[in-house]
Design an enzyme around this catalytic site. Sequence first.
Site, PDB file in Angstrom:
ATOM      1  N   THR A 163       0.848  -1.182   0.000  1.00  0.00           N
ATOM      2  CA  THR A 163       0.000   0.000   0.000  1.00  0.00           C
ATOM      3  C   THR A 163       0.882   1.229   0.000  1.00  0.00           C
ATOM      4  O   THR A 163       1.986   1.177   0.519  1.00  0.00           O
ATOM      5  CB  THR A 163      -0.880   0.003   1.271  1.00  0.00           C
ATOM      6  OG1 THR A 163      -1.722  -1.124   1.230  1.00  0.00           O
ATOM      7  CG2 THR A 163      -1.734   1.230   1.389  1.00  0.00           C
ATOM      8  N   ARG A 191     -14.073  -7.097  -2.122  1.00  0.00           N
ATOM      9  CA  ARG A 191     -13.317  -7.140  -0.851  1.00  0.00           C
ATOM     10  C   ARG A 191     -12.696  -5.764  -0.600  1.00  0.00           C
ATOM     11  O   ARG A 191     -12.075  -5.173  -1.469  1.00  0.00           O
ATOM     12  CB  ARG A 191     -12.225  -8.199  -0.922  1.00  0.00           C
ATOM     13  CG  ARG A 191     -11.334  -8.282   0.328  1.00  0.00           C
ATOM     14  CD  ARG A 191     -10.073  -7.442   0.213  1.00  0.00           C
ATOM     15  NE  ARG A 191      -9.156  -7.619   1.326  1.00  0.00           N
ATOM     16  CZ  ARG A 191      -8.086  -6.858   1.526  1.00  0.00           C
ATOM     17  NH1 ARG A 191      -7.800  -5.871   0.709  1.00  0.00           N
ATOM     18  NH2 ARG A 191      -7.288  -7.085   2.558  1.00  0.00           N
ATOM     19  N   VAL A 192     -12.888  -5.265   0.599  1.00  0.00           N
ATOM     20  CA  VAL A 192     -12.293  -3.979   0.983  1.00  0.00           C
ATOM     21  C   VAL A 192     -11.325  -4.251   2.121  1.00  0.00           C
ATOM     22  O   VAL A 192     -11.646  -4.996   3.053  1.00  0.00           O
ATOM     23  CB  VAL A 192     -13.398  -2.991   1.420  1.00  0.00           C
ATOM     24  CG1 VAL A 192     -12.797  -1.738   2.017  1.00  0.00           C
ATOM     25  CG2 VAL A 192     -14.292  -2.642   0.232  1.00  0.00           C
ATOM     26  N   GLY A 193     -10.153  -3.664   2.051  1.00  0.00           N
ATOM     27  CA  GLY A 193      -9.156  -3.854   3.102  1.00  0.00           C
ATOM     28  C   GLY A 193      -9.198  -2.724   4.117  1.00  0.00           C
ATOM     29  O   GLY A 193     -10.185  -1.988   4.242  1.00  0.00           O
ATOM     30  N   ASP A 194      -8.106  -2.574   4.839  1.00  0.00           N
ATOM     31  CA  ASP A 194      -8.016  -1.560   5.887  1.00  0.00           C
ATOM     32  C   ASP A 194      -7.770  -0.154   5.331  1.00  0.00           C
ATOM     33  O   ASP A 194      -8.102   0.845   5.971  1.00  0.00           O
ATOM     34  CB  ASP A 194      -6.872  -1.902   6.847  1.00  0.00           C
ATOM     35  CG  ASP A 194      -5.529  -1.974   6.125  1.00  0.00           C
ATOM     36  OD1 ASP A 194      -5.483  -2.518   4.986  1.00  0.00           O
ATOM     37  OD2 ASP A 194      -4.524  -1.485   6.668  1.00  0.00           O
ATOM     38  N   GLY A 215       0.054  -4.140   4.622  1.00  0.00           N
ATOM     39  CA  GLY A 215       0.133  -5.555   4.917  1.00  0.00           C
ATOM     40  C   GLY A 215      -1.271  -6.131   4.931  1.00  0.00           C
ATOM     41  O   GLY A 215      -2.183  -5.564   4.314  1.00  0.00           O
ATOM     42  N   GLY A 217      -4.651  -6.393   5.475  1.00  0.00           N
ATOM     43  CA  GLY A 217      -5.639  -5.448   6.000  1.00  0.00           C
ATOM     44  C   GLY A 217      -6.598  -6.063   6.993  1.00  0.00           C
ATOM     45  O   GLY A 217      -7.068  -5.385   7.907  1.00  0.00           O
TER      46      GLY A 217
HETATM   47  N1  ASP Z   1      -3.415  -3.302   3.481  1.00  0.00           N
HETATM   48  C1  ASP Z   1      -3.822  -3.520   2.122  1.00  0.00           C
HETATM   49  C2  ASP Z   1      -5.061  -4.331   2.087  1.00  0.00           C
HETATM   50  O1  ASP Z   1      -5.229  -5.201   2.923  1.00  0.00           O
HETATM   51  C3  ASP Z   1      -2.824  -4.162   1.277  1.00  0.00           C
HETATM   52  C4  ASP Z   1      -1.397  -4.035   1.667  1.00  0.00           C
HETATM   53  O2  ASP Z   1      -0.967  -3.096   2.260  1.00  0.00           O
HETATM   54  O3  ASP Z   1      -0.616  -4.901   1.367  1.00  0.00           O
HETATM   55  O4  ASP Z   1      -5.838  -4.128   1.173  1.00  0.00           O
END
Ligand code: ASP
Length: 312
Positions: A163, A191-194, A215, A217
Amino acid sequence: MAHTPVLLANAEVKDEYLVAGMRMLKNGAHAGDVAEFVARAVEDDPEEHTVGYGGFPNVLGEVELDASFMDGTTLQAGAVAALKGFRHPISIAREVMRRLPHVMLVGEGAARFAREIGAEPREMLSPEARRAWEEQVAAMMGEAPDTIALTWHVWRRTRGHDTMNVIVRDVHGNLCTAVSTSGIAWKYPGRVGDSPLIGAGNYCDSRYGAATCMGLGEAAMRIAAAAQVVTLLRLGWSLVAAGVEVTRQMAALLGRSRAEQPMRVADWVRVLIMDAQGNVGAFATRADLCYKVLTAEAETPITQRAMCVSKD
Ligand code: ASP
């Protein structure tokens, strides 16, 4: 009183974007404009496979983008999630903050808003990302009865994830954060992450500090990681103590048990933190993760290793 400007970003952000951002800060630019500027540069970078153009798509081959922006002085925030077909998700997120009585738009609604404000449309799937999807996912489609099964099937083939995180402090002491990502490669559609979730992957309060995550999420979401860091700073914890505490909580979720299979795959997290005085730090569950910091006195950013934190 003039404050020292500082830029903090993940190590994958090119030096030149940070150097240009520092030039803007020295000329008095607002932290928010600089955070957006750096994020836009990364979104356009085709070498960055996990943000904006060139990001890896979902399991059906569609690039879905998540982004959030937070102004730590007004506590205003804007975010978009699962947005398809626009060049600069970070700017659309910031416009949500400016033009609507809302914080977050998703999917079709986010795209409608982007069209209404005249945001630039773009096909975000690069030829290289398409090739990777064809080789690693499309080739498996015949083996899976449905999209759920396909997602599980390719989950362990994930090309990783990453990210764009930037935290900016300007000469007035304002803190702003910008986070942008295409999320985890080959994710289930929608799908939605953090990253677009204020409080999970992004939180900023100029009085205490700011935190952004990258990382897996799902780990940051489950403990409201970014908001926790800033709350601990508000309660008087040191930056290091807050970073270690929150990263340890996430480390405990990663690889917890066999039943937690999803947490054992792309199983790392990293948190970037800046406090209100411009001190910075980064904490990760892997030993090889770095970050970049650029202060007003330095000509180029310094790359440093994040402090590695385990669950015990
Ligand atoms: N944090 C992001 C997500 O989970 C992806 C990432 O940072 O690797 O969508």
